[in-house]
Design an enzyme around this catalytic site. Structure first.
Site, short mmCIF file in Angstrom:
data_model
loop_
_atom_site.label_atom_id
_atom_site.label_comp_id
_atom_site.label_asym_id
_atom_site.label_seq_id
_atom_site.Cartn_x
_atom_site.Cartn_y
_atom_site.Cartn_z
N SER A 240 0.83 -1.22 0.00
CA SER A 240 0.00 0.00 0.00
C SER A 240 0.86 1.26 0.00
O SER A 240 0.61 2.19 -0.79
CB SER A 240 -0.97 0.01 1.19
OG SER A 240 -0.29 -0.26 2.40
N ARG A 326 3.13 -4.65 16.65
CA ARG A 326 1.73 -4.20 16.50
C ARG A 326 0.79 -5.29 17.01
O ARG A 326 -0.29 -5.01 17.53
CB ARG A 326 1.45 -3.86 15.03
CG ARG A 326 2.36 -2.76 14.47
CD ARG A 326 2.17 -2.59 12.98
NE ARG A 326 2.49 -3.81 12.24
CZ ARG A 326 2.32 -3.96 10.93
NH1 ARG A 326 1.83 -2.96 10.19
NH2 ARG A 326 2.63 -5.10 10.33
N ARG A 398 -3.85 3.50 7.58
CA ARG A 398 -2.72 3.50 6.64
C ARG A 398 -2.61 4.85 5.90
O ARG A 398 -1.53 5.25 5.46
CB ARG A 398 -2.86 2.31 5.68
CG ARG A 398 -1.79 2.11 4.64
CD ARG A 398 -0.37 2.18 5.19
NE ARG A 398 -0.06 1.29 6.28
CZ ARG A 398 0.57 0.14 6.20
NH1 ARG A 398 0.97 -0.28 5.03
NH2 ARG A 398 0.85 -0.58 7.29
N ARG A 418 10.85 4.63 -11.71
CA ARG A 418 10.98 3.88 -12.95
C ARG A 418 12.17 2.93 -12.84
O ARG A 418 13.23 3.16 -13.43
CB ARG A 418 11.16 4.88 -14.11
CG ARG A 418 11.03 4.45 -15.57
CD ARG A 418 10.58 3.08 -15.78
NE ARG A 418 10.40 2.76 -17.18
CZ ARG A 418 10.82 1.62 -17.72
NH1 ARG A 418 11.47 0.73 -16.99
NH2 ARG A 418 10.58 1.37 -18.99
N1 HAX Z 1 1.41 -19.64 5.87
C1 HAX Z 1 1.86 -20.55 4.96
N2 HAX Z 1 2.91 -20.36 4.15
C2 HAX Z 1 3.58 -19.20 4.31
C3 HAX Z 1 3.21 -18.22 5.25
C4 HAX Z 1 2.07 -18.48 6.04
N3 HAX Z 1 1.60 -17.60 6.92
N4 HAX Z 1 4.05 -17.18 5.17
C5 HAX Z 1 4.93 -17.49 4.19
N5 HAX Z 1 4.63 -18.70 3.67
C6 HAX Z 1 5.27 -19.37 2.54
C7 HAX Z 1 5.18 -18.48 1.31
O1 HAX Z 1 3.89 -18.60 0.69
C8 HAX Z 1 6.32 -18.99 0.48
O2 HAX Z 1 5.91 -20.20 -0.12
P1 HAX Z 1 6.38 -20.59 -1.61
O3 HAX Z 1 7.87 -20.72 -1.51
O4 HAX Z 1 5.66 -21.84 -1.90
O5 HAX Z 1 5.99 -19.45 -2.50
C9 HAX Z 1 7.36 -19.33 1.53
O6 HAX Z 1 6.65 -19.51 2.77
C10 HAX Z 1 8.40 -18.24 1.73
O7 HAX Z 1 7.73 -17.02 2.00
P2 HAX Z 1 8.40 -15.88 2.91
O8 HAX Z 1 9.65 -15.44 2.24
O9 HAX Z 1 8.50 -16.33 4.32
O10 HAX Z 1 7.29 -14.75 2.88
P3 HAX Z 1 7.05 -13.64 1.78
O11 HAX Z 1 7.95 -12.50 2.06
O12 HAX Z 1 7.09 -14.22 0.40
O13 HAX Z 1 5.53 -13.23 2.07
C11 HAX Z 1 3.68 -12.73 3.45
C12 HAX Z 1 5.18 -12.51 3.20
C13 HAX Z 1 3.24 -11.82 4.56
C14 HAX Z 1 2.92 -12.39 2.19
C15 HAX Z 1 3.47 -14.21 3.85
O14 HAX Z 1 4.13 -14.47 5.08
C16 HAX Z 1 2.01 -14.59 3.96
O15 HAX Z 1 1.39 -14.94 2.95
N6 HAX Z 1 1.40 -14.52 5.21
C17 HAX Z 1 -0.01 -14.79 5.38
C18 HAX Z 1 -0.85 -13.61 4.93
C19 HAX Z 1 -0.69 -12.45 5.88
O16 HAX Z 1 -0.82 -12.59 7.09
N7 HAX Z 1 -0.46 -11.26 5.34
C20 HAX Z 1 -0.34 -10.03 6.11
C21 HAX Z 1 1.11 -9.58 6.28
C22 HAX Z 1 1.23 -8.29 7.06
C23 HAX Z 1 0.65 -7.18 6.29
O17 HAX Z 1 1.10 -6.77 5.24
N8 HAX Z 1 -0.43 -6.71 6.73
O18 HAX Z 1 -1.11 -5.85 5.98
#
Ligand code: HAX
Length: 444
Positions: A240, A326, A398, A418
């Site tokens: 965001s 948080r 936000r 860019r």
């Molecule tokens: N459950 C299951 N698998 C997860 C996971 C979770 N909570 N968090 C990460 N992973 C997985 C990823 O999907 C990724 O899998 P692949 O290799 O198969 O693609 C792997 O673990 C490595 O990911 P990562 O490097 O640890 O995490 P990223 O930086 O790629 O992603 C996310 C960060 C927050 C998007 C991720 O942890 C996630 O999807 N969490 C669940 C959704 C969530 O809670 N989002 C809110 C985050 C906070 C925020 O922005 N709030 O607005």
């Protein structure tokens, strides 16, 4: 001119030579390098954005203007009869980096009262959408619809001056911060409370007024203040904040930029995760039927979620490598105000089990909870059980960070964003050669 705008003007004059000197004398100094994993993997960890408004340390969590969340709460003047600061005090602090005195806060409270009137056509736009539209669609459409009020767009059309561009951006940003709680509360009452709208009370600060317009009694005013402040900013790389910055870099105004930022917030991996957490818990309860939740069935359901290809919502983070402060701030609020709430107890049980399951699963780099794992519990306790609304609440908070940042973007004259892309063929070539920069002749 308000004290805040005067102070901001002073800060901008102090900051500009620092940025100019860095660019002119040290523009070639290398601060990071990029590997193939980062180019394919979402630019993770590449240091290529600048903001002084907040900084996210992977271990410690967020600092706003150099202060942790507890330090921020302790430093700022409090709302009358409350242990939490007003959102107005926090807005001053985010924009200027200085703690305002009570007179300065009172001035912003008064100013926001004048700015808060939302044109009636904005509500007509919301009402023109199907009532079953997601509330984030309503929220983003309302912000975009209001673009015709933009003072920045008018300034641009009437003759643009780069050094003065922050002024109209600040005006738009302040108008939006003052108006968003009204729009959000309108969406809530229109969509879920049979259109029984509650008018604003001009005697109240932003947080208390939001609680009033939502129709929820104390301490929901404190919930609103805490929620807006902790959700405000998480440095500039999250979807965001980055979207807002990117769109504003094309000299789009605050309305275009924030509407776009909200569309990114609406993704389930970002702000929508707060809705997803409550959805996950409702599914878990349905799955349990008559059984009481316990460590074992929580564990089983976590594994079922992972095996179905879904993420565990509210857990993991792209930068953080420990429990999100948080999350902790909200947990402490729950321990004080709603320790016996059954949903809080269940979310606490998930907190005990989920990190172990995620570690065993072995994929997530961070198995600990983020902000979204806890925020819905508090909303639910105070009666906001319509969990598809939770991302709108996130979006109200936000706005403070995104809008403070794009005001500073204009103040410092940041250019259009860019970054450069490359092709898969190029990556394969550089992979063979052991890296792009080791090649004698760099061809792309
Ligand atoms: N459950 C299951 N698998 C997860 C996971 C979770 N909570 N968090 C990460 N992973 C997985 C990823 O999907 C990724 O899998 P692949 O290799 O198969 O693609 C792997 O673990 C490595 O990911 P990562 O490097 O640890 O995490 P990223 O930086 O790629 O992603 C996310 C960060 C927050 C998007 C991720 O942890 C996630 O999807 N969490 C669940 C959704 C969530 O809670 N989002 C809110 C985050 C906070 C925020 O922005 N709030 O607005």
């Amino acid at each position: 001119m308000s004290r805040l705008k005067e102070k901001l003007a002073e800060k901008i004059l102090e900051q500009r030579p620092r940025t100019a000197k860095l660019l002119k004398e040290f523009g070639e100094v290398v601060i990071d390098q990029v590997n193939i994993g980062q180019a394919i993997g979402g630019g993770r960890d590449i240091r290529c954005l600048v903001t002084d408004i907040s900084y996210l340390d992977p271990q410690e969590g967020i600092r706003f203007r150099g202060k942790t969340i507890p330090e921020t709460f302790a430093a700022l003047p409090k709302a009358p009869g409350s242990e939490y600061p007003t959102v107005e005090a926090f807005w001053y602090f985010l924009l200027t980096g200085e703690v305002p005195d009570q007179a300065e806060v009172d001035q912003i409270v008064g100013e926001f009262r004048d700015r808060a009137k939302v044109p009636s056509y904005v509500f007509d736009v919301i009402k023109a959408l199907p009532r079953e539209s997601h509330p984030m669609v309503m929220f983003s459409a309302a912000v975009l619809a209001m673009q015709k009020e933009s003072r920045f767009a008018k300034f641009y059309n009437e003759g643009f001056n780069k050094l003065e561009a922050w002024g109209p951006m600040y005006e738009d940003a302040s108008d939006l911060v003052a108006r968003l709680p009204r729009i959000a509360a309108f969406i809530y009452r229109y969509k879920y409370k049979n259109g029984d709208i509650i008018d604003a009370d001009p005697g109240l600060d932003l947080g208390a007024n939001f609680a009033h317009m939502m129709g929820i009694r104390k301490p929901y005013d404190d919930v609103a203040r805490m929620h807006m402040i902790i959700h405000s900013d998480h440095e500039s790389g999250n979807v965001s904040a980055h979207t807002g910055h990117l769109v504003a870099s094309a000299l789009s105004d605050a309305y275009y930029s924030y509407s776009a930022a909200l569309n990114g917030l609406a993704g389930p991996l970002h702000g929508l995760a707060s809705q997803e957490v409550l959805g996950w818990i409702q599914n878990f309860k349905k799955h349990l039927g008559e059984q009481e939740p316990n460590g074992e069935n929580v564990r089983e359901f976590l594994w079922e979620t992972l095996k179905s290809g879904h993420v565990v919502p509210g857990y993991g983070h792209a930068v953080l490598r420990k429990t999100d402060p948080r999350y902790t701030t909200q947990r402490e609020f729950c321990l004080k105000h709603l320790p016996d709430d059954p949903l809080f107890k269940l979310v606490s049980m998930v907190y005990e089990v989920a990190p172990g399951v995620l570690m065993e699963h072995g994929k997530a780099k961070n198995p600990w909870p983020n902000v979204d794992a806890q925020s819905g519990v508090i909303q639910w306790h105070y009666g906001v059980t319509e969990y598809d609304f939770y991302t709108v609440l996130f979006g109200v908070g936000r706005a403070l960070g995104v809008l403070a940042n794009i005001t500073w973007d204009r103040a410092l004259g940041y250019p259009i964003e860019r970054p450069k892309s490359v092709t898969t063929d190029m990556l394969e070539g550089w992979a063979q050669a052991g890296g792009r920069l080791v090649k004698q002749a760099v061809t792309a």
